[in-house]
Design an enzyme around this catalytic site. Structure first.
Site, PDB file in Angstrom:
ATOM      1  N   GLY A  77       2.691  -2.676   8.234  1.00 54.89           N
ATOM      2  CA  GLY A  77       2.507  -3.093   9.669  1.00 54.89           C
ATOM      3  C   GLY A  77       4.219  -3.664  10.092  1.00 54.89           C
TER       4      GLY A  77
ATOM      5  N   GLU B 166      -6.001  -6.031   3.856  1.00 57.12           N
ATOM      6  CA  GLU B 166      -6.003  -7.283   3.165  1.00 57.12           C
ATOM      7  C   GLU B 166      -7.254  -7.221   2.111  1.00 57.12           C
ATOM      8  OE1 GLU B 166      -4.245 -10.514   3.780  1.00 57.12           O
ATOM      9  OE2 GLU B 166      -3.268 -10.030   5.582  1.00 57.12           O
TER      10      GLU B 166
ATOM     11  N   THR C 226       0.737  -1.104  -0.084  1.00 64.16           N
ATOM     12  CA  THR C 226       0.047  -0.108   0.146  1.00 64.16           C
ATOM     13  C   THR C 226       0.843   1.293  -0.176  1.00 64.16           C
ATOM     14  OG1 THR C 226      -1.645  -1.200   1.247  1.00 64.16           O
ATOM     15  CG2 THR C 226      -1.725   1.090   1.235  1.00 64.16           C
TER      16      THR C 226
HETATM   17  C1  FAD Z   1      -4.104  -0.911  10.570  1.00 69.59           C
HETATM   18  C2  FAD Z   1      -3.615  -1.150   9.014  1.00 69.59           C
HETATM   19  C3  FAD Z   1      -2.702  -2.294   8.717  1.00 69.59           C
HETATM   20  C4  FAD Z   1      -2.253  -2.368   7.483  1.00 69.59           C
HETATM   21  N1  FAD Z   1      -1.118  -3.138   7.083  1.00 69.59           N
HETATM   22  C5  FAD Z   1      -0.702  -3.172   5.881  1.00 69.59           C
HETATM   23  C6  FAD Z   1       0.501  -3.666   5.406  1.00 69.59           C
HETATM   24  O1  FAD Z   1       1.290  -4.284   6.301  1.00 69.59           O
HETATM   25  N2  FAD Z   1       0.745  -3.728   4.221  1.00 69.59           N
HETATM   26  C7  FAD Z   1       0.205  -2.981   3.261  1.00 69.59           C
HETATM   27  O2  FAD Z   1       0.900  -2.992   2.147  1.00 69.59           O
HETATM   28  N3  FAD Z   1      -0.830  -2.530   3.468  1.00 69.59           N
HETATM   29  C8  FAD Z   1      -1.480  -2.609   4.856  1.00 69.59           C
HETATM   30  N4  FAD Z   1      -2.483  -1.862   5.143  1.00 69.59           N
HETATM   31  C9  FAD Z   1      -3.323  -1.117   4.042  1.00 69.59           C
HETATM   32  C10 FAD Z   1      -4.518  -1.664   3.639  1.00 69.59           C
HETATM   33  O3  FAD Z   1      -4.364  -2.906   2.863  1.00 69.59           O
HETATM   34  C11 FAD Z   1      -5.414  -0.567   2.886  1.00 69.59           C
HETATM   35  O4  FAD Z   1      -5.798   0.304   3.693  1.00 69.59           O
HETATM   36  C12 FAD Z   1      -6.611  -1.235   2.280  1.00 69.59           C
HETATM   37  O5  FAD Z   1      -6.153  -1.980   1.259  1.00 69.59           O
HETATM   38  C13 FAD Z   1      -7.518  -0.109   1.516  1.00 69.59           C
HETATM   39  O6  FAD Z   1      -6.947   0.632   0.982  1.00 69.59           O
HETATM   40  P1  FAD Z   1      -6.995   2.086   1.431  1.00 69.59           P
HETATM   41  O7  FAD Z   1      -6.799   2.453   2.648  1.00 69.59           O
HETATM   42  O8  FAD Z   1      -6.150   3.012   0.334  1.00 69.59           O
HETATM   43  O9  FAD Z   1      -8.559   2.677   0.733  1.00 69.59           O
HETATM   44  P2  FAD Z   1      -8.926   3.208  -0.536  1.00 69.59           P
HETATM   45  O10 FAD Z   1      -8.623   2.115  -1.623  1.00 69.59           O
HETATM   46  O11 FAD Z   1      -8.550   4.517  -0.845  1.00 69.59           O
HETATM   47  O12 FAD Z   1     -10.594   2.931  -0.351  1.00 69.59           O
HETATM   48  C14 FAD Z   1     -11.203   3.964   0.372  1.00 69.59           C
HETATM   49  C15 FAD Z   1     -12.901   3.679   0.177  1.00 69.59           C
HETATM   50  O13 FAD Z   1     -13.072   3.935  -0.935  1.00 69.59           O
HETATM   51  C16 FAD Z   1     -13.984   2.614  -1.558  1.00 69.59           C
HETATM   52  N5  FAD Z   1     -13.554   2.352  -2.724  1.00 69.59           N
HETATM   53  C17 FAD Z   1     -12.486   2.106  -3.349  1.00 69.59           C
HETATM   54  N6  FAD Z   1     -12.437   1.784  -4.551  1.00 69.59           N
HETATM   55  C18 FAD Z   1     -13.685   1.721  -4.759  1.00 69.59           C
HETATM   56  C19 FAD Z   1     -14.335   1.141  -5.945  1.00 69.59           C
HETATM   57  N7  FAD Z   1     -13.532   1.009  -7.011  1.00 69.59           N
HETATM   58  N8  FAD Z   1     -15.779   0.958  -6.102  1.00 69.59           N
HETATM   59  C20 FAD Z   1     -16.371   1.390  -4.760  1.00 69.59           C
HETATM   60  N9  FAD Z   1     -15.672   1.837  -3.597  1.00 69.59           N
HETATM   61  C21 FAD Z   1     -14.335   2.139  -3.661  1.00 69.59           C
HETATM   62  C22 FAD Z   1     -13.332   1.474  -0.459  1.00 69.59           C
HETATM   63  O14 FAD Z   1     -14.578   0.719  -0.355  1.00 69.59           O
HETATM   64  C23 FAD Z   1     -13.113   2.255   0.800  1.00 69.59           C
HETATM   65  O15 FAD Z   1     -14.220   2.343   1.697  1.00 69.59           O
HETATM   66  C24 FAD Z   1      -3.069  -1.416   6.343  1.00 69.59           C
HETATM   67  C25 FAD Z   1      -3.963  -0.664   6.778  1.00 69.59           C
HETATM   68  C26 FAD Z   1      -4.532  -0.248   7.975  1.00 69.59           C
HETATM   69  C27 FAD Z   1      -5.326   0.526   8.268  1.00 69.59           C
END
Ligand code: FAD
Ligand code: FAD
Lengths: 672, 672
Positions: free
Chosen positions: A195, A444, A156
């Site tokens: 993480g 995930e 991410t």
């Molecule tokens: C505590 C924590 C631990 C994590 N650990 C890791 C890790 O170790 N390694 C790593 O790589 N990542 C990690 N992540 C990242 C995590 O995988 C991402 O937060 C997740 O994939 C969602 O991506 P985003 O936060 O950018 O949300 P976005 O992709 O920006 O999405 C935001 C919102 O928009 C909506 N949305 C997005 N696209 C669409 C669509 N096409 N249609 C409709 N709705 C949509 C989604 O439903 C969501 O509600 C972690 C995140 C957290 C919060």
């Protein structure tokens, strides 16, 4: 001779036999019972004592101390290395079961610890195991397993989460130096949420857009050092802290910037794609789509794990809430009478028993998925290489992860409220587990995005099935079926029309029969699928693919849920049938009966809760009141065995809460 | 000449006028704008800076420091003493509005601070004001207001929360000493959850079962010292800490045991009931029921406040999530195109716009309730005494508290998930507000118990209406109506049958018309009410009152929600009509239009979300798909004005979150 089907809705006077030890064997793998015992015993050491209200730094330190202790206790020995070539036959499968059992216990204790281990072993180690060459796996996995090579998983970025394919970190093959230049070209490309990256990890699997000889070949993972073993920074890598979160504060999520970091050729994971010393790029995958999908294989395993472990969090909340509801009293039924127990209230049963039923079904479904995943993971192709993730597993794991985590979220909230003020007290655990579990709905794979993934895959499959049917004289599709044609077998069931429904014919069906539930779930899924395909086709005629999908997105997510519901109920029903068959053989009652009740109540709960089932015509309006009444009856029946059911989850007493025991004594002045 | 009704569902090409400043005036009382400005300016001082991840002790200290600063800034001057006899005319009403405005600002900053003040001023002070004699009020309220007499409110016990009438603390009139002996006779009688009792408070209003001359006269409040002004213990009183909670950790909830504590006669609150020096008990209330209800009057005001303030928490979450959804992009609609904004996704609109619409309606309804409550609170009877809480206010406040707090809970959760990982970051606020708000569903009355209260009251009212109708030739009941006969006026609307429905006649109605929504909501509530009364009557023939109620409890809560929905939609529609009338007078568009859309979408959202509307026949099956389509259209329309709408909430930028602004710059490496 078929086994007698247990009644899914016993009359209020019919005793419901319940064999807790045997039910427990069904719900927790007896083959790994000794592992669980070992872990739970370890959890009695002080470092594992439940603690609340700490500052973030203390919470992180405690998580690390617990993790170290588990390492020193040898609980991870073999979890990765048993899969290496040369390990004894069967060692890999055994190690998987063992590690699954360890994680199951951790899920009851500390979600931060679970996630920290999950990232290190499952995502960092898993990526090396799945995507690395045999040499790379042999070189690194022993250190990962021994925890001397502490890693994280950097996919991410600030600008890209769900759309991981859009990440902006670059890796450019540099022929002159024989390595790659890893770089963060702009702020949105900083790795985010990783993480362990803020403090703990020394290494990461960094995903980046690879360019070889000027040709962009897509996202690839590189094993990169992000700080020295003593924790000091390394040149070119900047890390920062993501800071405090709404929970899960034992995990130090961090951010990473790469400033033209040189990565030796041997540190690109080369099991699937590789760059030769001469700068020639080769890939095992024919298309960029397939190549990208393969890079994220570790996430599929992660989702299988989450689907299973979040159920444990729901089980924990339900165990506490059910036990409290049996000892807490409020209001006297008549003047002078003892006050009623909370579980005597129909409304209280309603809020706890449907989630309890669903938790049992989801636990069975997630266990079945895990078994399928583990078996798949042992498969090798003709060249002795791991077989890639199948579409079926990709889709089932996505759907199960989303539905199970949403279910745990709702269940924990309901348990919180059902325990009144005590449900908010930290040492009663529910509120904290609720807060810390919350993010399972996002990481995930965001749940809604996952449900869209499932729906898109189903649409493709549906088209394939229809195509096969339409060919005159064509045999019904035989293997290779479309990837989850099994899921769609219900399309062969008599079709109901799309809304609006033709007036129902015949009298209302018997809502107490399991066949009723199965047929409503199937009919609904079939209608959703048909309607979705038609709506999408219609929208595609007038809109761009983006516009057409947007027009059906809400229906798509509902369709995915409808299909997953058929799957879950089918898994539950199969478990009932197996238990009934076993009982027919050995004459021992007490498993099939409560299970049948739970599966039935779960199905009725689904059917009764959403207007979709009426809208699709799968449930008839003249049956709706009967479903509602049957749900109430089912809750009353399940409440009679609720204590035994939660006991069968097998959560040790020290991991429960004061309100699960003698809470008056616990709160006595003498204990101050 | 009627005002032209604004279209509730404008076509996608019709511009939606929006006048943010005027809409803001409707949503935040312009008369108290200067108060809000003053408070928000104060909040720029460092002690009010947003902080996260502190240990509990630090969080408590910070909450107290903020509170002290508000006291020293004079923000509470007059909040209690303006109601004392001798205060200038109108001072009381003005003080109420001012204090409401202060609390509204606090709700955006810090829920712990809001609750701490709410307990001290609203519950401790409020109980003295409402139940004390004039002398008692005059003696104590100045100190309460100045915060020199720090108090708390001790009703709940370990053994009794919802069933407050069952508390076990005893107060025995002791003629010899001319006082009361307050005592905790057993562990379940310890006071529990008392906000401020662990550390902060020096005094409490302790509720106890009073016995005078051997006669038990029920629950009465006593003003009792629980620690010395310097914080040291006082004889006979033991306090303890409730410990860490799932949020709200700035409040030090505590436990209290009384060991035969002597309380002077003058410290029993004597405005309603009193014991003379000669030991004669007198009560203003004719029945024990009325007497008990009157003791809890302060809770009604508290519920009115919660109903209003939880909407601010929903507004905060929505403001952040909407602004992020307009700047965050994910996935490109076509190769090479810029990625789409989250709010371009239909599914994303769906999850945020229906809650936004409902928040607007609930805010209007809660404001109307507050106005009614404040006006009522100024009323005096012939003897110049405050008028007791009416049944209507009791019921409306209970229902509004429950529905608004559940709504805020769900909205904040949806906002959390809609912001992906960022929604979980503490400094983006949503997760923390979500956790700390959670308990609003439980305290000052558990939501489900409150909904049952509403349903029980409605049942009584319904019987009264029916009884009046049945008398041949009787005029339709004129004032005095049954306490909330207004709420039940819809029963005069053409009745729909109870389930199962006779086949619908006529074509589907026009779901885009506001009249459709109003008529479906009313028909549904009427059917629920009729069915509930019939089911309860039938159950009462074969079961005890407890059993009969239990048999209908689930339906009862749904009925209460259905009736409250009629009420909320009516308040919203009245606001639309008033705005349309104003626009007709001054020709200024931009308020009625977005409001009409929000009210309509809220109503459609309710109707479409629950199978109940189909089951009752209020919505016809052949209309269901049109409702679903209209909800999607309504979300798309509201999304076009969503930014203006959240701006009209008027939350200052410093109380928002990084993701509400330029989150790329906020996260830049240069800022480390
Ligand atoms: C505590 C924590 C631990 C994590 N650990 C890791 C890790 O170790 N390694 C790593 O790589 N990542 C990690 N992540 C990242 C995590 O995988 C991402 O937060 C997740 O994939 C969602 O991506 P985003 O936060 O950018 O949300 P976005 O992709 O920006 O999405 C935001 C919102 O928009 C909506 N949305 C997005 N696209 C669409 C669509 N096409 N249609 C409709 N709705 C949509 C989604 O439903 C969501 O509600 C972690 C995140 C957290 C919060
Ligand atoms: C943070 C916090 C602050 C508080 N502050 C104060 C304070 O300052 N002063 C004070 O006096 N109190 C305070 N309280 C107590 C609060 O008012 C009670 O928690 C609340 O009234 C609920 O009571 P209970 O917790 O005993 O739950 P219970 O009454 O035990 O209810 C538990 C569950 O049972 C259900 N239930 C109960 N009865 C029925 C029924 N008849 N039918 C169906 N379901 C039923 C409820 O829905 C609930 O889910 C506070 C509580 C908390 C957590």
């Amino acid at each position: 001779m078929g086994a007698p089907a247990p009644s899914p809705l016993p009359a209020s006077t019919t005793p419901i036999p319940l064999d807790v030890p045997r039910l427990r064997q069904l719900l927790t793998d007896p083959a790994t019972e000794s592992v669980r015992r070992r872990v739970f015993t370890l959890f009695e050491e002080p470092v594992f004592g439940l603690r609340y209200g700490e500052a973030t730094a203390d919470e992180r330190a405690r998580t690390r101390a617990r993790w170290d202790r588990m390492v020193s206790a040898g609980l991870f020995v073999g979890c990765l290395t048993s899969h290496l070539p040369g390990a004894p036959a069967g060692a890999g499968a055994a190690a998987r079961s063992r590690h699954d059992a360890v994680m199951e216990c951790v899920a009851y204790l500390d979600h931060s610890l679970e996630v920290a281990i999950g990232v290190h072993v499952g995502l960092f180690g898993g990526t090396i195991a799945l995507l690395g060459s045999a040499d790379q796996a042999a070189a690194w996995l022993p250190g990962v397993e021994a925890h001397t090579m502490r890693g994280c998983f950097a996919l991410t970025e600030l600008g890209h989460g769900s759309n991981a394919r859009g990440i902006e970190t670059t890796a450019v093959w540099d022929g002159a130096s024989g390595g790659f230049i890893l770089h963060t070209p702009r702020e949105t490309a900083q790795k985010y949420w990783v993480g362990g990256a803020a403090e703990t990890a020394r290494w990461t699997t960094a995903f980046a857009q690879l360019t070889v000889g000027g040709v962009a070949v897509g996202v690839h993972p590189f094993v990169v050092r992000i700080r020295a073993d003593d924790g000091s920074p390394v040149a070119g890598v900047t890390t920062a802290d993501c800071g405090v979160k709404g929970g899960l504060n034992g995990v130090d999520n961090g951010r990473i910037w790469f400033d033209h970091v040189w990565v030796p050729r041997g540190q690109m994971l080369a099991g699937e794609n590789a760059v030769s010393g001469a700068g020639v790029y080769t890939s095992r995958h024919a298309t960029p789509d397939a190549r990208f999908a393969a890079q994220l294989a570790a996430l599929t395993g992660g989702r299988v794990g989450i689907a299973r472990l979040v159920n444990n969090q729901a089980k924990l909340g339900l165990t506490i809430a059910v036990r409290y509801a049996l000892s807490r009293r409020a209001f006297a039924p008549s003047p002078g009478a003892p006050e009623a127990r909370l579980l005597d209230y129909a409304s209280h049963r309603r809020r706890l028993m449907v989630p309890l039923a669903t938790t049992v079904v989801y636990a069975l479904a997630a266990d079945a998925l895990k078994a399928e995943w583990n078996a798949h993971s042992e498969r090798k192709d003709a060249d002795g290489r791991r077989v890639g993730v199948t579409k079926r597993l990709h889709v089932l794991s996505a759907g199960a992860k989303a539905l199970c985590s949403w279910h745990a979220r709702d269940t924990l909230q309901e348990c919180r409220e059902a325990c009144g003020g005590q449900g908010y007290k930290a040492d009663n655990r529910i509120a904290g587990v609720r807060a810390t579990h919350d993010i399972s709905c996002t990481f995930e794979g965001d749940n809604l995005v996952l449900m869209h993934t499932v729906a898109k895959a189903l649409l493709g499959d549906y088209a394939a099935v229809l195509g096969a049917r339409r060919k005159p004289g064509a045999p019904s599709p035989s293997p290779p079926l479309p990837p989850f044609g099994e899921l769609l077998a219900f399309l062969n069931a008599p079709r109901v029309g799309s809304t609006p429904l033709p007036p129902a014919r015949g009298g209302p069906r018997d809502v107490t029969s399991p066949a009723f539930v199965a047929s409503v779930l199937r009919a609904h899924a079939a209608t959703c699928m048909t309607d979705l395909a038609a709506a999408y086709a219609a929208a595609s005629k007038v809109a761009s693919p983006f516009g057409a999908w947007n027009a059906v997105a809400t229906a798509a997510a509902a369709t995915a849920a409808a299909v997953m519901a058929v799957h879950g109920h089918a898994v539950g029903s199969a478990a009932v049938a197996a238990a009934a068959a076993a009982a027919a053989r050995d004459g021992r009652a007490g498993v099939a009966e409560p299970l049948a009740l739970a599966v039935h109540l779960h199905g009725l709960g689904l059917i009764g809760a959403s207007p979709g089932y009426l809208r699709s015509g799968a449930l008839r309006l003249d049956e709706a009141a009967a479903v509602e009444a049957a749900v109430e009856d089912g809750c009353a029946a399940l409440a009679r065995v609720a204590r035994g059911l939660v006991d069968a989850f097998g959560i040790p007493e020290p991991l429960l809460a004061p309100i699960a025991g003698d809470w008056v004594a616990h709160n006595s002045r003498a204990r101050l």
